[in-house]
Design a protein around this motif. Structure first.
Motif, mmCIF file in Angstrom:
data_model
loop_
_atom_site.group_PDB
_atom_site.id
_atom_site.type_symbol
_atom_site.label_atom_id
_atom_site.label_comp_id
_atom_site.label_asym_id
_atom_site.label_seq_id
_atom_site.Cartn_x
_atom_site.Cartn_y
_atom_site.Cartn_z
ATOM 1 N N ASP A 91 0.471 -8.733 -12.117
ATOM 2 C CA ASP A 91 1.188 -8.573 -13.375
ATOM 3 C C ASP A 91 2.415 -7.671 -13.228
ATOM 4 O OD1 ASP A 91 -1.771 -8.569 -15.523
ATOM 5 O OD2 ASP A 91 -0.572 -10.223 -14.720
ATOM 6 N N SER A 92 2.344 -6.692 -12.355
ATOM 7 C CA SER A 92 3.414 -5.719 -12.212
ATOM 8 C C SER A 92 4.692 -6.303 -11.613
ATOM 9 C CB SER A 92 2.947 -4.544 -11.353
ATOM 10 O OG SER A 92 2.546 -4.983 -10.069
ATOM 11 N N VAL A 93 4.613 -7.480 -10.985
ATOM 12 C CA VAL A 93 5.786 -8.057 -10.333
ATOM 13 C C VAL A 93 6.207 -9.395 -10.927
ATOM 14 C CG1 VAL A 93 5.147 -6.900 -8.190
ATOM 15 C CG2 VAL A 93 4.550 -9.313 -8.519
ATOM 16 N N LYS A 94 5.468 -9.908 -11.894
ATOM 17 C CA LYS A 94 5.809 -11.188 -12.506
ATOM 18 C C LYS A 94 7.207 -11.141 -13.120
ATOM 19 C CE LYS A 94 1.178 -12.912 -13.598
ATOM 20 N NZ LYS A 94 0.216 -13.233 -14.682
ATOM 21 N N GLY A 95 7.977 -12.183 -12.855
ATOM 22 C CA GLY A 95 9.333 -12.259 -13.362
ATOM 23 C C GLY A 95 10.359 -11.590 -12.484
ATOM 24 N N GLN B 19 0.831 -1.192 0.000
ATOM 25 C CA GLN B 19 0.000 0.000 0.000
ATOM 26 C C GLN B 19 0.869 1.247 0.000
ATOM 27 O OE1 GLN B 19 -2.714 0.321 3.337
ATOM 28 N NE2 GLN B 19 -4.192 1.446 2.079
ATOM 29 N N VAL B 20 0.498 2.221 -0.824
ATOM 30 C CA VAL B 20 1.159 3.521 -0.868
ATOM 31 C C VAL B 20 0.154 4.584 -0.455
ATOM 32 C CG1 VAL B 20 2.763 2.780 -2.659
ATOM 33 C CG2 VAL B 20 0.622 3.878 -3.304
ATOM 34 N N PRO B 21 0.607 5.765 -0.004
ATOM 35 C CA PRO B 21 -0.319 6.812 0.417
ATOM 36 C C PRO B 21 -1.293 7.201 -0.687
ATOM 37 C CG PRO B 21 1.894 7.325 1.157
ATOM 38 C CD PRO B 21 2.015 6.143 0.242
ATOM 39 N N GLY B 22 -2.566 7.312 -0.326
ATOM 40 C CA GLY B 22 -3.582 7.729 -1.268
ATOM 41 C C GLY B 22 -4.128 6.637 -2.155
ATOM 42 N N THR C 31 5.976 -3.660 6.740
ATOM 43 C CA THR C 31 7.375 -3.264 6.700
ATOM 44 C C THR C 31 7.597 -2.363 5.489
ATOM 45 O OG1 THR C 31 9.670 -4.078 6.707
ATOM 46 C CG2 THR C 31 8.082 -5.333 5.405
ATOM 47 N N GLN C 32 8.321 -1.260 5.687
ATOM 48 C CA GLN C 32 8.512 -0.261 4.640
ATOM 49 C C GLN C 32 9.588 -0.696 3.658
ATOM 50 O OE1 GLN C 32 6.928 2.949 4.160
ATOM 51 N NE2 GLN C 32 8.004 2.715 2.192
ATOM 52 N N VAL C 33 9.274 -0.604 2.379
ATOM 53 C CA VAL C 33 10.233 -0.816 1.298
ATOM 54 C C VAL C 33 10.321 0.469 0.492
ATOM 55 C CG1 VAL C 33 10.739 -2.056 -0.844
ATOM 56 C CG2 VAL C 33 9.858 -3.296 1.152
ATOM 57 N N THR C 34 11.516 1.023 0.390
ATOM 58 C CA THR C 34 11.736 2.253 -0.365
ATOM 59 C C THR C 34 12.789 2.004 -1.429
ATOM 60 O OG1 THR C 34 11.205 3.621 1.566
ATOM 61 C CG2 THR C 34 12.370 4.683 -0.260
ATOM 62 N N VAL C 35 12.436 2.259 -2.687
ATOM 63 C CA VAL C 35 13.339 2.074 -3.823
ATOM 64 C C VAL C 35 13.638 3.452 -4.393
ATOM 65 C CG1 VAL C 35 13.767 0.911 -6.001
ATOM 66 C CG2 VAL C 35 12.283 -0.149 -4.276
ATOM 67 N N SER C 36 14.862 3.914 -4.218
ATOM 68 C CA SER C 36 15.217 5.270 -4.616
ATOM 69 C C SER C 36 16.716 5.366 -4.856
ATOM 70 C CB SER C 36 14.806 6.279 -3.547
ATOM 71 O OG SER C 36 15.221 7.591 -3.882
ATOM 72 N N SER C 37 17.097 6.211 -5.825
ATOM 73 C CA SER C 37 18.503 6.469 -6.096
ATOM 74 C C SER C 37 18.992 7.711 -5.371
ATOM 75 C CB SER C 37 18.739 6.624 -7.601
ATOM 76 O OG SER C 37 17.959 7.685 -8.127
ATOM 77 N N GLU D 170 8.521 2.375 -8.377
ATOM 78 C CA GLU D 170 7.097 2.148 -8.182
ATOM 79 C C GLU D 170 6.791 0.977 -7.259
ATOM 80 O OE1 GLU D 170 7.870 1.156 -12.646
ATOM 81 O OE2 GLU D 170 8.747 2.440 -11.101
ATOM 82 N N ASP D 171 7.813 0.220 -6.854
ATOM 83 C CA ASP D 171 7.629 -0.822 -5.851
ATOM 84 C C ASP D 171 7.629 -0.265 -4.433
ATOM 85 O OD1 ASP D 171 7.548 -3.003 -7.706
ATOM 86 O OD2 ASP D 171 9.735 -2.921 -7.849
#
Length: 121
Positions: A61-65, A39-42, A115-121, A88-89
């Motif tokens: 579909d968004s996570v397949k593979g 879940q993401v905000p909003g 548990t929080q997952v943050t994907v960022s550069s 977007e994950d």
């Protein structure tokens, strides 16, 4: 009563990997399906992956593979291996289990705290 505890979240760069774990404990007679949601905000909580007691697996579909769900029935645990992560994950990931306790005659859903997952550069 049933308790679910998630672990393994954190901050990772795009293309990286994380492995989430969820441990179920309590007066558990049996566990049917286990699943991961996020879940993401909003936005509404969305289903990421499910695995039945017999090992049947379904993915969004968004996570397949990229994602792999697995479980250890002897330990009452479910895992989510996340590879090739994308921004977007980013979300709070929740463990869900369909459980029958000793005092009950039917199954019901239980949720972890997330548990929080943050994907960022």
């Amino acid at each position: 009563q049933v308790q679910l505890v998630e672990s393994g979240g954190g901050l990772v760069q795009p293309g990286g990997s994380l492995r989430l774990s969820c441990a179920a404990s309590g007066s558990i007679f049996s566990i049917n399906a286990m699943a991961w949601y996020r879940q993401v905000p909003g936005k509404q909580r969305e289903l990421v992956a499910t695995i039945t007691s017999g090992g049947t697996i379904n993915y969004a579909d968004s996570v397949k593979g990229r994602f792999t769900i697995s479980r250890d029935n002897a330990k009452n645990m479910v895992y989510l291996q996340m590879n090739s992560l994308k921004p977007e994950d980013t979300a709070i990931y929740y463990c869900n289990t369909n459980v029958r306790v000793y005092s009950a005659l039917r199954y019901r859903d239980y949720w972890g705290q997330g548990t929080q997952v943050t994907v960022s550069s």
